[in-house]
Design an enzyme around this catalytic site. Structure first.
Site, PDB file in Angstrom:
ATOM      1  N   ARG A 117     -10.272   0.600  -6.482  1.00 45.21           N
ATOM      2  CA  ARG A 117     -10.492   1.047  -5.108  1.00 45.21           C
ATOM      3  C   ARG A 117     -11.803   1.799  -5.014  1.00 45.21           C
ATOM      4  O   ARG A 117     -12.066   2.702  -5.816  1.00 45.21           O
ATOM      5  CB  ARG A 117      -9.343   1.957  -4.686  1.00 45.21           C
ATOM      6  N   THR A 142      -6.977   9.557  -3.884  1.00 47.53           N
ATOM      7  CA  THR A 142      -8.116  10.375  -4.314  1.00 47.53           C
ATOM      8  C   THR A 142      -7.692  11.690  -4.968  1.00 47.53           C
ATOM      9  O   THR A 142      -8.438  12.235  -5.770  1.00 47.53           O
ATOM     10  CB  THR A 142      -9.025  10.692  -3.123  1.00 47.53           C
ATOM     11  N   ASP A 202       2.160   3.017   3.140  1.00 45.37           N
ATOM     12  CA  ASP A 202       1.285   4.167   2.863  1.00 45.37           C
ATOM     13  C   ASP A 202       2.078   5.408   2.445  1.00 45.37           C
ATOM     14  O   ASP A 202       1.557   6.519   2.419  1.00 45.37           O
ATOM     15  CB  ASP A 202       0.371   4.501   4.044  1.00 45.37           C
ATOM     16  N   HIS A 222       0.854  -1.198   0.000  1.00 41.38           N
ATOM     17  CA  HIS A 222       0.000   0.000   0.000  1.00 41.38           C
ATOM     18  C   HIS A 222       0.885   1.243   0.000  1.00 41.38           C
ATOM     19  O   HIS A 222       1.458   1.628   1.026  1.00 41.38           O
ATOM     20  CB  HIS A 222      -0.934   0.029   1.215  1.00 41.38           C
ATOM     21  N   CYS A 223       1.021   1.828  -1.165  1.00 40.63           N
ATOM     22  CA  CYS A 223       1.768   3.078  -1.280  1.00 40.63           C
ATOM     23  C   CYS A 223       1.199   3.832  -2.475  1.00 40.63           C
ATOM     24  O   CYS A 223       0.362   3.308  -3.204  1.00 40.63           O
ATOM     25  CB  CYS A 223       3.264   2.817  -1.434  1.00 40.63           C
TER      26      CYS A 223
HETATM   27  C1  0GY Z   1      -4.478   6.266   2.545  1.00 38.77           C
HETATM   28  C2  0GY Z   1      -5.282   7.132   3.370  1.00 38.77           C
HETATM   29  C3  0GY Z   1      -5.826   8.336   3.079  1.00 38.77           C
HETATM   30  C4  0GY Z   1      -5.920   8.932   1.793  1.00 38.77           C
HETATM   31  C5  0GY Z   1      -6.156   8.285   0.669  1.00 38.77           C
HETATM   32  O1  0GY Z   1      -6.702   8.140  -1.549  1.00 38.77           O
HETATM   33  C6  0GY Z   1      -6.461   8.901  -0.623  1.00 38.77           C
HETATM   34  O2  0GY Z   1      -6.467  10.121  -0.724  1.00 38.77           O
HETATM   35  O3  0GY Z   1      -6.167   6.974   0.656  1.00 38.77           O
HETATM   36  C7  0GY Z   1      -6.423   9.097   4.187  1.00 38.77           C
HETATM   37  O4  0GY Z   1      -6.497  10.327   4.100  1.00 38.77           O
HETATM   38  O5  0GY Z   1      -6.811   8.472   5.211  1.00 38.77           O
HETATM   39  O6  0GY Z   1      -4.583   5.061   2.647  1.00 38.77           O
HETATM   40  O7  0GY Z   1      -3.700   6.712   1.734  1.00 38.77           O
END
Ligand code: 0GY
Length: 310
Positions: A130, A83, A263, A37-38
C-alpha cells in the site's frame, strides 16, 4: 464479540472506539464473499504501534475481526496494513497465518525490505503493498522509492494499493500511470460527494480508470465519504445515500475491477462509528443485481487474492 479489556492504547482521546454489537445485515452476502478492506490493530501490548503514527487506535485484534467476518456472513478477509503500524507488518502477518487461509494481506514496506522478507510476507499471504498519499496519515515518501518497491514486488505477482484524496489525482496521475502492476484505488479516490457525480472531479477519476485497464477501485467507506451520514432514524437501513450514485457509477461502469470492504475497525474516524451490519446493507444499493454483487464480492477479490483457487 468481546473487546480486549486491557491495553496500553485503549480508548485514546480523539479516536472513537469501534462499534460493539453490529446488527445482522438484511442483505444476504453471496456465498464466498470477501471483505476486501479491513485492518487489525495490535493488540498494542503484543504488536506495538509505530512511533511515527499520526493516530493511536483502540486495540482491534484478529479474534474480533474473524468474529465480525462470521457475524456478517463473509467467508474471507483482505487485511490492509494501516498507517498506525507503519511498516511493521507483524500484526497483519500474525492474523493471516491464524486465519486458516481465509485472510490475505496488503503490507507496507520500505525500500530497505530484503528479498527474504518479501518471500516470508508472500508465504504468509501478502499479495500487495500500500502506498499512502493522504497527508494527515503519513509523511511524504519519495516517488522513486515507491517505484523501486513496485518494481521489486511485481515479480511476486503482487499489486499496489494507492490511497489518495481527489484533489491530488492530477498531480499523482503520471506516477500512478507508470506503476507496473495492477493498481487498486482505496475508496474511489475519496470524491467530494457534495459535488455532482457527473461533475469534472469525478469525471477525472472515471477517466483515470477508463484509460488504465490495470486500475481497480474499492467502492468502500461510505461512512468516511458521506456528508448526509448514517440513518437518522433508529432501525432505518438505508444509510449514506449521498455516496450511492458515486459507488454505483463505478460498479456499473467497471464491474470487473471493483472490490468492497467494511474498513473495520474504521481507523481514525471522526463523528460516528458505523454499524458494520448497516454497511453491508449498503451493498445492494451500489451493486443492484445478483450478477454485479457476485463480481464485487466474490469473483473480483478471488481473482486478485486467491487466483490459485479459481
Ligand atoms: C482507511 C482509511 C484511513 C486510515 C488508514 O492506514 C490508515 O491509517 O487507511 C483514513 O484515515 O482515512 O482506509 O482505513
Amino acid at each position: 464479540m468481546s473487546k480486549p479489556t486491557t491495553g496500553p492504547f485503549e480508548k485514546t482521546a480523539g479516536w472513537l472506539d469501534w462499534f460493539d454489537g453490529p446488527s445482522r445485515p438484511r442483505f444476504v452476502l453471496p456465498p464466498g464473499s470477501v471483505d476486501a478492506h479491513c485492518h487489525v490493530f495490535g493488540p498494542g501490548a503484543e504488536f506495538p504501534y509505530a512511533p511515527e503514527r499520526k493516530y493511536t487506535p483502540c486495540d482491534a485484534g484478529k479474534a474480533q475481526l474473524f468474529a465480525l467476518r462470521d457475524h456478517l456472513g463473509f467467508a474471507r478477509n483482505v487485511i490492509v496494513q494501516a498507517t498506525c503500524h507503519g511498516a511493521d507488518n507483524r500484526a497483519l502477518v500474525d492474523a493471516c497465518l491464524a486465519s486458516n487461509g481465509k485472510a490475505r494481506g496488503v503490507a507496507t514496506v520500505r525500500r530497505s525490505v530484503s528479498d527474504d522478507e518479501l518471500r516470508l510476507l508472500h508465504a504468509a499471504g501478502v499479495r500487495g503493498v500500500r502506498f499512502n498519499f493522504v497527508r494527515r496519515l503519513v509523511d511524504f515518501t519519495p516517488k522513486d522509492e515507491l517505484m523501486e518497491i513496485a518494481t521489486r514486488i511485481q515479480p511476486l505477482g503482487w499489486h499496489v494499493v494507492i490511497y489518495f484524496e481527489a484533489p491530488d489525482l492530477p498531480e499523482l496521475w503520471d506516477f500512478f500511470s507508470a506503476l507496473p502492476t495492477t493498481v487498486v484505488v482505496d475508496h474511489m479516490g475519496r470524491p467530494d460527494v457534495t459535488r455532482p457525480v457527473d461533475g469534472p472531479e469525478f469525471a477525472l477519476f472515471l477517466r483515470f480508470m477508463r484509460e488504465h485497464p490495470n486500475v481497480w477501485s474499492k467502492v468502500s467507506c461510505p461512512e468516511r465519504l458521506s456528508v448526509s451520514g448514517p440513518p437518522a432514524l433508529r432501525g432505518e437501513r438505508s444509510a449514506y445515500v449521498d455516496v450511492v450514485p458515486f459507488a454505483r457509477r463505478v460498479v456499473e461502469t467497471f464491474p470487473d475491477r471493483v472490490l468492497w470492504g467494511t474498513d473495520w475497525p474504521h481507523p481514525n474516524l471522526k463523528g460516528h462509528m458505523p454499524d458494520d451490519g448497516l454497511l453491508v446493507d449498503f451493498i445492494p444499493h451500489i451493486a443492484p443485481t445478483p450478477a454485479l454483487q457476485r463480481k464485487l464480492l466474490v469473483d473480483n477479490p478471488m481473482r486478485l487474492y486467491w487466483p490459485e483457487e479459481l
